[in-house]
Design an enzyme around this catalytic site. Structure first.
Site, mmCIF file in Angstrom:
data_model
loop_
_atom_site.group_PDB
_atom_site.id
_atom_site.type_symbol
_atom_site.label_atom_id
_atom_site.label_comp_id
_atom_site.label_asym_id
_atom_site.label_seq_id
_atom_site.Cartn_x
_atom_site.Cartn_y
_atom_site.Cartn_z
ATOM 1 N N ARG A 213 -9.403 38.073 69.172
ATOM 2 C CA ARG A 213 -9.005 39.299 68.483
ATOM 3 C C ARG A 213 -8.158 40.121 69.442
ATOM 4 O O ARG A 213 -8.594 40.389 70.570
ATOM 5 C CB ARG A 213 -10.231 40.137 68.097
ATOM 6 C CG ARG A 213 -11.307 39.362 67.351
ATOM 7 C CD ARG A 213 -11.362 39.704 65.888
ATOM 8 N NE ARG A 213 -12.244 38.766 65.221
ATOM 9 C CZ ARG A 213 -13.236 39.125 64.404
ATOM 10 N NH1 ARG A 213 -13.455 40.404 64.159
ATOM 11 N NH2 ARG A 213 -13.966 38.210 63.810
ATOM 12 N N GLU A 215 -7.838 43.013 70.306
ATOM 13 C CA GLU A 215 -8.531 44.300 70.205
ATOM 14 C C GLU A 215 -7.794 45.356 71.015
ATOM 15 O O GLU A 215 -7.741 45.276 72.235
ATOM 16 C CB GLU A 215 -9.957 44.184 70.764
ATOM 17 C CG GLU A 215 -10.925 43.422 69.908
ATOM 18 C CD GLU A 215 -11.369 44.189 68.672
ATOM 19 O OE1 GLU A 215 -11.027 45.389 68.561
ATOM 20 O OE2 GLU A 215 -12.038 43.575 67.837
ATOM 21 N N ARG A 221 -18.017 46.900 74.176
ATOM 22 C CA ARG A 221 -18.515 45.861 73.267
ATOM 23 C C ARG A 221 -17.419 45.020 72.613
ATOM 24 O O ARG A 221 -17.705 44.190 71.758
ATOM 25 C CB ARG A 221 -19.408 46.502 72.194
ATOM 26 C CG ARG A 221 -18.724 47.525 71.308
ATOM 27 C CD ARG A 221 -19.748 48.209 70.390
ATOM 28 N NE ARG A 221 -19.116 48.883 69.274
ATOM 29 C CZ ARG A 221 -18.544 50.075 69.347
ATOM 30 N NH1 ARG A 221 -18.516 50.733 70.501
ATOM 31 N NH2 ARG A 221 -17.992 50.624 68.284
ATOM 32 N N HIS A 222 -16.159 45.248 72.995
ATOM 33 C CA HIS A 222 -15.056 44.457 72.449
ATOM 34 C C HIS A 222 -14.323 43.711 73.547
ATOM 35 O O HIS A 222 -14.030 44.275 74.596
ATOM 36 C CB HIS A 222 -14.025 45.365 71.755
ATOM 37 C CG HIS A 222 -14.531 45.998 70.508
ATOM 38 N ND1 HIS A 222 -15.037 47.266 70.495
ATOM 39 C CD2 HIS A 222 -14.606 45.537 69.250
ATOM 40 C CE1 HIS A 222 -15.416 47.569 69.251
ATOM 41 N NE2 HIS A 222 -15.169 46.530 68.478
ATOM 42 N N GLU A 354 -23.499 46.585 66.572
ATOM 43 C CA GLU A 354 -23.385 45.604 65.481
ATOM 44 C C GLU A 354 -23.413 44.201 66.090
ATOM 45 O O GLU A 354 -22.616 43.875 66.950
ATOM 46 C CB GLU A 354 -22.065 45.817 64.735
ATOM 47 C CG GLU A 354 -21.858 44.796 63.627
ATOM 48 C CD GLU A 354 -20.405 44.679 63.188
ATOM 49 O OE1 GLU A 354 -19.751 45.712 62.964
ATOM 50 O OE2 GLU A 354 -19.923 43.529 63.080
ATOM 51 N N SER A 357 -22.173 40.107 61.021
ATOM 52 C CA SER A 357 -21.928 40.528 59.644
ATOM 53 C C SER A 357 -21.800 39.303 58.771
ATOM 54 O O SER A 357 -21.498 38.208 59.247
ATOM 55 C CB SER A 357 -20.710 41.446 59.532
ATOM 56 O OG SER A 357 -19.631 40.917 60.197
ATOM 57 N N ARG A 405 -22.818 39.718 72.100
ATOM 58 C CA ARG A 405 -23.563 40.927 71.725
ATOM 59 C C ARG A 405 -25.060 40.648 71.725
ATOM 60 O O ARG A 405 -25.857 41.482 72.144
ATOM 61 C CB ARG A 405 -23.081 41.428 70.368
ATOM 62 C CG ARG A 405 -21.596 41.814 70.431
ATOM 63 C CD ARG A 405 -21.343 43.115 69.751
ATOM 64 N NE ARG A 405 -19.928 43.430 69.819
ATOM 65 C CZ ARG A 405 -19.265 44.024 68.842
ATOM 66 N NH1 ARG A 405 -19.890 44.345 67.725
ATOM 67 N NH2 ARG A 405 -17.993 44.316 68.990
HETATM 68 P P1 AMO Z 1 -16.867 40.207 62.088
HETATM 69 O O1 AMO Z 1 -15.429 40.516 62.190
HETATM 70 O O2 AMO Z 1 -17.795 41.359 61.813
HETATM 71 O O3 AMO Z 1 -17.143 39.163 60.924
HETATM 72 O O4 AMO Z 1 -17.346 39.470 63.397
HETATM 73 C C1 AMO Z 1 -18.657 38.932 63.507
HETATM 74 C C2 AMO Z 1 -19.333 39.382 64.791
HETATM 75 O O5 AMO Z 1 -18.574 38.948 65.903
HETATM 76 C C3 AMO Z 1 -18.669 39.888 66.961
HETATM 77 N N1 AMO Z 1 -17.324 40.347 67.327
HETATM 78 C C4 AMO Z 1 -16.920 40.613 68.584
HETATM 79 N N2 AMO Z 1 -17.552 40.546 69.762
HETATM 80 C C5 AMO Z 1 -16.867 40.890 70.864
HETATM 81 N N3 AMO Z 1 -15.579 41.289 70.862
HETATM 82 C C6 AMO Z 1 -14.890 41.372 69.700
HETATM 83 N N4 AMO Z 1 -13.614 41.755 69.717
HETATM 84 C C7 AMO Z 1 -15.560 41.025 68.480
HETATM 85 N N5 AMO Z 1 -15.206 40.999 67.185
HETATM 86 C C8 AMO Z 1 -16.287 40.586 66.506
HETATM 87 C C9 AMO Z 1 -19.529 41.027 66.457
HETATM 88 C C10 AMO Z 1 -19.421 40.887 64.953
HETATM 89 O O6 AMO Z 1 -20.556 41.409 64.297
HETATM 90 N N6 AMO Z 1 -16.032 36.119 59.314
HETATM 91 C C11 AMO Z 1 -16.912 37.251 59.498
HETATM 92 C C12 AMO Z 1 -18.374 36.833 59.586
HETATM 93 C C13 AMO Z 1 -18.895 36.280 58.287
HETATM 94 O O7 AMO Z 1 -18.856 37.015 57.277
HETATM 95 O O8 AMO Z 1 -19.387 35.135 58.283
HETATM 96 C C14 AMO Z 1 -16.483 37.980 60.755
HETATM 97 O O9 AMO Z 1 -15.726 37.502 61.556
HETATM 98 O O10 AMO Z 1 -20.859 40.802 66.881
#
Ligand code: AMO
Length: 431
Positions: A213, A215, A221-222, A354, A357, A405
């Protein structure tokens, strides 16, 4: 055959025996008549004693070149030493210097000198040699094994989906573009569409792997490269997969409590198995709670960091938030049948963080096309995916759990960089 004895295995059981150990010099103390070395390898540490008066010329010369973090092989006899940690030490008769480390090192591996995150990451390979950091990643290895064991025990098939993809799934803004033989392609943000397609073959699939991502936010946390633990299952709805998620988390806790007591102790973490079922709270209830706590929020808004912090103060431990507004969830989430304003979705939270999801997915092609259009996406770009809905698509559900996480929660770390070997964020591409 590797005839080495692990440094952490040098116990009284080997008293009076000749042994050979190899590892890194954690500490070297020259007291004149006697030289002590603390030797470390992956199994632990042991104490080495050298008596220069007894040692030959060659050994005395070698001793002079040994620096902290040099790699040596020691041969000698195990002797009783009540003052040593394991009650024995090795009286060295021979030492081979295999690799000499620079002196001084750019970074204090003993941890006596404190270091900030930046200095730690700049010297990550040395930083990882500290016992608490090694423990974090020994735990991470154990957790990923526990998750795999759990998924197999529940009848899931492990899959690997592409990391180089043609279209976005989780929102266009966070995409990394790559030059794919002259045409644009992207690094996958999640295995979302592939895992959904694969339920038509295997019914229950899981994947644990890196996703990307772009970000822009620099938070604790990202990161730009994270590990996602994904499942998707046919003939299940969101309630079913939430129960799987509860079981997965409980399984992991039980596993590490059984197998990783040493690591937890090194980290000073007292872990208690979470109580299930986890608390469930609707999005609407969460909004009401936030308002009662004096936070400003309109129904329909996604939660910001301040909102999450406030919720985290009220709800301790693991809990689910369900029924998010359809507008804040991705196009593939099923709108609720009785109220299309909300969706069959959930987040798993730990206090304010979080973790995961997921939700029930749309399994009807017409509705999926409609949702794509409503989100401003071109159904044309999803042609390949939409095709699959013509070939027999059962109702299905799944989730994605951020592996790091979960590791933050287990290790009680507040910065995600602590639980990633070589983190990647907006400002960091090396080491
Ligand atoms: P989502 O975008 O909420 O859902 O991502 C799922 C989980 O991945 C983790 N996460 C991250 N951890 C660290 N850095 C990041 N940049 C980052 N982005 C996400 C989080 C988050 O809750 N496809 C859906 C999931 C699904 O519905 O099956 C999805 O990607 O813990």
């Amino acid at each position: 055959m590797d005839s080495r004895l692990g440094a952490g295995k040098v116990t009284s059981e080997f008293e009076d025996r000749e042994v050979s150990v190899s590892g890194w010099v954690q500490e070297i103390r020259d007291l004149g008549k006697i030289v002590f070395i603390v030797l470390r390898d992956a199994t632990g540490i042991c104490q080495i004693k050298v008596l220069p008066s007894k040692a030959g010329r060659e050994l005395a010369d070698t001793l002079k070149s040994i620096t902290q973090e040099s790699v040596i092989t020691v041969r000698g006899r195990v002797v009783k030493e009540p003052r040593a940690r394991l009650g024995v030490e090795i009286e060295a008769s021979d030492i081979v210097l295999l690799s000499r480390a620079v002196s001084p090192l750019p970074y204090d591996v003993t941890g006596k000198v404190g270091a900030g995150m930046r200095a730690r990451l700049e010297n990550r390979i040395l930083d990882l040699r500290k016992p608490e950091n090694r423990s974090i990643f020994t735990l991470a290895s154990s957790v990923s094994r526990a998750l795999r064991e759990f998924f197999y025990s529940e009848g899931f098939t492990e899959v690997r989906t592409p990391r180089i993809i043609a279209t976005s799934t989780e929102g266009g803004a966070e995409l990394f573009e790559v030059n794919y033989f002259g045409r644009p392609a992207y690094l996958a943000q999640s295995p979302q569409l592939y895992k959904e397609e694969l339920v038509t073959v295997f019914e229950k699939v899981f994947e644990i792997g890196p996703f990307f991502r772009a970000e822009p936010s620099h938070t604790g946390r990202h990161v730009s490269e994270f590990t996602s633990v994904d499942i998707e299952a046919a003939f299940m709805d969101m309630e079913d997969v939430m129960k799987i998620l509860e079981r997965a988390v409980s399984y992991v806790y039980q596993w590490v409590l059984e197998k990783n007591r040493g690591e937890l102790k090194t980290l000073g973490v007292e872990l208690k198995p979470p109580k299930t079922p986890f608390k469930r709270l609707t999005y609407t209830e969460a909004v009401e709670t936030l308002r009662a706590l004096g936070e400003k929020i309109e129904w329909g808004e996604d939660f910001g960091t301040a909102h999450l912090r406030a919720l985290g103060k009220k709800y301790r431990g693991f809990y689910f938030i369900t029924g998010f507004p359809a507008a804040v969830k991705p196009f593939y989430i099923q709108p609720s049948w009785d109220n299309p304003e909300i969706s069959e979705s959930f987040d798993l939270m730990y206090q304010w963080l979080e973790l995961a999801s997921g939700g029930t997915r749309i399994s009807d092609r017409g509705l999926l096309e409609k949702r794509l259009a409503e989100k401003g996406l071109k159904p044309e770009s999803f042609r390949e995916h939409l095709k699959v809905y013509e070939y027999g698509m059962p109702f299905h559900a799944g989730w994605g759990l951020g592996f790091e996480r979960l590791m933050m929660v287990i290790t009680r770390r507040t910065n995600i960089r602590d639980v990633i070997l070589f983190p990647r964020d907006r400002f960091r591409l090396t080491p």
